[in-house]
Design an enzyme around this catalytic site. Structure first.
Site, PDB file in Angstrom:
ATOM      1  N   SER A   1      -9.457 -12.586  29.124  1.00 49.79           N
ATOM      2  CA  SER A   1      -9.157 -12.887  27.717  1.00 49.79           C
ATOM      3  C   SER A   1     -10.486 -13.112  27.017  1.00 49.79           C
ATOM      4  O   SER A   1     -11.496 -13.393  27.672  1.00 49.79           O
ATOM      5  CB  SER A   1      -8.313 -14.169  27.667  1.00 49.79           C
TER       6      SER A   1
ATOM      7  N   TYR B   1      -5.821 -23.012  29.469  1.00 52.13           N
ATOM      8  CA  TYR B   1      -5.935 -21.555  29.325  1.00 52.13           C
ATOM      9  C   TYR B   1      -7.405 -21.128  29.379  1.00 52.13           C
ATOM     10  O   TYR B   1      -7.763 -20.169  30.081  1.00 52.13           O
ATOM     11  CB  TYR B   1      -5.290 -21.121  27.997  1.00 52.13           C
TER      12      TYR B   1
HETATM   13  P1  NAD Z   1       3.807 -11.807  28.006  1.00 53.84           P
HETATM   14  O1  NAD Z   1       4.302 -13.197  27.944  1.00 53.84           O
HETATM   15  O2  NAD Z   1       4.481 -10.750  27.209  1.00 53.84           O
HETATM   16  O3  NAD Z   1       3.731 -11.291  29.533  1.00 53.84           O
HETATM   17  C1  NAD Z   1       3.352 -12.108  30.597  1.00 53.84           C
HETATM   18  C2  NAD Z   1       4.245 -11.776  31.784  1.00 53.84           C
HETATM   19  O4  NAD Z   1       3.796 -12.500  32.934  1.00 53.84           O
HETATM   20  C3  NAD Z   1       5.706 -12.181  31.526  1.00 53.84           C
HETATM   21  O5  NAD Z   1       6.564 -11.082  31.744  1.00 53.84           O
HETATM   22  C4  NAD Z   1       5.946 -13.295  32.529  1.00 53.84           C
HETATM   23  O6  NAD Z   1       7.268 -13.374  33.017  1.00 53.84           O
HETATM   24  C5  NAD Z   1       4.954 -12.926  33.627  1.00 53.84           C
HETATM   25  N1  NAD Z   1       4.673 -14.077  34.491  1.00 53.84           N
HETATM   26  C6  NAD Z   1       4.410 -15.356  34.113  1.00 53.84           C
HETATM   27  N2  NAD Z   1       4.284 -16.139  35.200  1.00 53.84           N
HETATM   28  C7  NAD Z   1       4.442 -15.335  36.277  1.00 53.84           C
HETATM   29  C8  NAD Z   1       4.431 -15.565  37.674  1.00 53.84           C
HETATM   30  N3  NAD Z   1       4.221 -16.799  38.173  1.00 53.84           N
HETATM   31  N4  NAD Z   1       4.639 -14.527  38.504  1.00 53.84           N
HETATM   32  C9  NAD Z   1       4.872 -13.283  38.009  1.00 53.84           C
HETATM   33  N5  NAD Z   1       4.899 -12.998  36.687  1.00 53.84           N
HETATM   34  C10 NAD Z   1       4.695 -14.017  35.835  1.00 53.84           C
HETATM   35  O7  NAD Z   1       2.284 -11.895  27.585  1.00 53.84           O
HETATM   36  P2  NAD Z   1       1.147 -10.777  27.519  1.00 53.84           P
HETATM   37  O8  NAD Z   1       0.461 -10.972  26.248  1.00 53.84           O
HETATM   38  O9  NAD Z   1       1.658  -9.457  27.906  1.00 53.84           O
HETATM   39  O10 NAD Z   1       0.183 -11.345  28.678  1.00 53.84           O
HETATM   40  C11 NAD Z   1      -0.320 -10.536  29.740  1.00 53.84           C
HETATM   41  C12 NAD Z   1      -1.702 -11.052  30.109  1.00 53.84           C
HETATM   42  O11 NAD Z   1      -2.569 -10.855  28.979  1.00 53.84           O
HETATM   43  C13 NAD Z   1      -1.767 -12.540  30.447  1.00 53.84           C
HETATM   44  O12 NAD Z   1      -2.629 -12.733  31.562  1.00 53.84           O
HETATM   45  C14 NAD Z   1      -2.385 -13.150  29.207  1.00 53.84           C
HETATM   46  O13 NAD Z   1      -3.066 -14.355  29.482  1.00 53.84           O
HETATM   47  C15 NAD Z   1      -3.319 -12.034  28.784  1.00 53.84           C
HETATM   48  N6  NAD Z   1      -3.765 -12.118  27.400  1.00 53.84           N
HETATM   49  C16 NAD Z   1      -2.882 -11.990  26.369  1.00 53.84           C
HETATM   50  C17 NAD Z   1      -3.345 -12.068  25.061  1.00 53.84           C
HETATM   51  C18 NAD Z   1      -2.435 -11.960  23.872  1.00 53.84           C
HETATM   52  O14 NAD Z   1      -2.895 -12.210  22.742  1.00 53.84           O
HETATM   53  N7  NAD Z   1      -1.179 -11.569  24.035  1.00 53.84           N
HETATM   54  C19 NAD Z   1      -4.721 -12.279  24.809  1.00 53.84           C
HETATM   55  C20 NAD Z   1      -5.584 -12.395  25.892  1.00 53.84           C
HETATM   56  C21 NAD Z   1      -5.096 -12.302  27.182  1.00 53.84           C
END
Ligand code: NAD
Length: 252
Positions: free
Chosen positions: A138, A151
């Site tokens: 991130s 986070y």
């Molecule tokens: P999201 O909530 O749509 O997807 C995250 C997924 O991870 C969900 O489907 C959830 O069920 C799954 N998950 C959570 N805990 C879990 C576990 N213990 N075992 C297996 N699966 C699990 O969010 P996203 O935005 O798609 O996030 C994906 C990645 O991107 C994450 O690592 C997040 O930190 C990172 N990220 C997102 C953003 C943003 O702005 N959306 C920014 C920077 C980083």
């Protein structure tokens, strides 16, 4: 790049599904790992096509991680590309208000989950003699952010694990990189907006956009394009890198 076997944790989420779609559109097979069967089924319906395998798994549980690796190998004999992507944002509270259990939960999913994925996928890729891993970090892997201690700490740790794994795996022809997205329009960002301005997500949304040089949120598809590149042989001399997908935030 066609006929690759692509394993994605958090595969039912916004970024995970977008990465899956990019690979499916290019003729690859995806294995989606996520917590709930219903969410995985919904992702499969959404994505369409036959080249999708679903595995219910929890990235914090070592037996579950061993199982998602073993099941992928049983079915497909290899893992060409691994997206170590599952994550949560956790409660938005300053350090003095965050319970240890809340901190531990964020760390166990975002950091221990990534560590366990590396620990159990790298030996398989060593056996194959090649592989590509992309961790989801991130933009918060580089900076502090008041009210997000868990986070921030967890994603700084993902940066450290990425560089360390890249050095350990290089001699086995395995590349390990990370994407560093910011403010991508998924359920996670919606949750953050709802926490910052309860009932009025657009209010905090507008404030967040003001901190982004492009003045808008990114899409999961924009993250997936970079993730696809890093996973592919087009990035054959790229390892230990962090690729920002943040509308210019890191440059500011
Ligand atoms: P999201 O909530 O749509 O997807 C995250 C997924 O991870 C969900 O489907 C959830 O069920 C799954 N998950 C959570 N805990 C879990 C576990 N213990 N075992 C297996 N699966 C699990 O969010 P996203 O935005 O798609 O996030 C994906 C990645 O991107 C994450 O690592 C997040 O930190 C990172 N990220 C997102 C953003 C943003 O702005 N959306 C920014 C920077 C980083």
């Amino acid at each position: 790049m066609t006929d690759k076997i692509v394993l994605i944790t958090g595969g039912a989420g916004g970024i995970g599904q977008a990465i899956a779609k990019e690979h499916l559109d290019n003729g690859n097979t995806v294995v989606l790992v996520d917590l709930k069967k219903e969410a995985l089924n919904a992702a499969k319906n959404n994505l369409g096509g036959d080249n999708i395998e679903l595995i219910v798994g929890d990235v914090t549980d070592e037996d579950s991680v061993k199982k998602y690796v073993a099941r992928t190998i049983e079915k497909f004999d290899r893992i060409d590309i691994f997206y170590n992507n599952a994550g949560i944002n956790g409660p938005l509270k300053p350090i003095k208000e965050l319970d240890k259990s809340e901190f531990d939960t964020i760390m166990s999913i975002n950091t221990t989950g990534v560590f366990l994925g590396l620990k159990h996928v790298i030996p398989q890729m060593e056996n194959q003699g090649y592989g590509s891993i992309v961790n989801t970090a991130s933009n918060t892997a580089y900076i502090g952010s008041a009210g997000m201690p868990g986070y921030i700490a967890s994603k700084h740790a993902v940066a450290g694990l990425t560089k360390t794994a890249a050095l350990e795996a290089a001699e086995h022809n395995i590349r390990v990189n990370a994407i560093a997205p910011a403010a991508i329009d998924t359920d996670m960002l919606a949750d953050i907006q709802n926490n910052l301005s309860p009932g009025e997500p657009e209010k905090s949304g507008e404030a967040l956009k003001q901190g982004i040089p492009f003045g808008r949120f990114g899409t999961p598809e924009e993250v997936a394009k970079v993730a696809y590149f890093l996973g592919s042989d087009a990035a054959s001399f790229v390892t230990g890198s962090m690729y920002n997908v943040d509308g210019g935030m890191q440059a500011d």
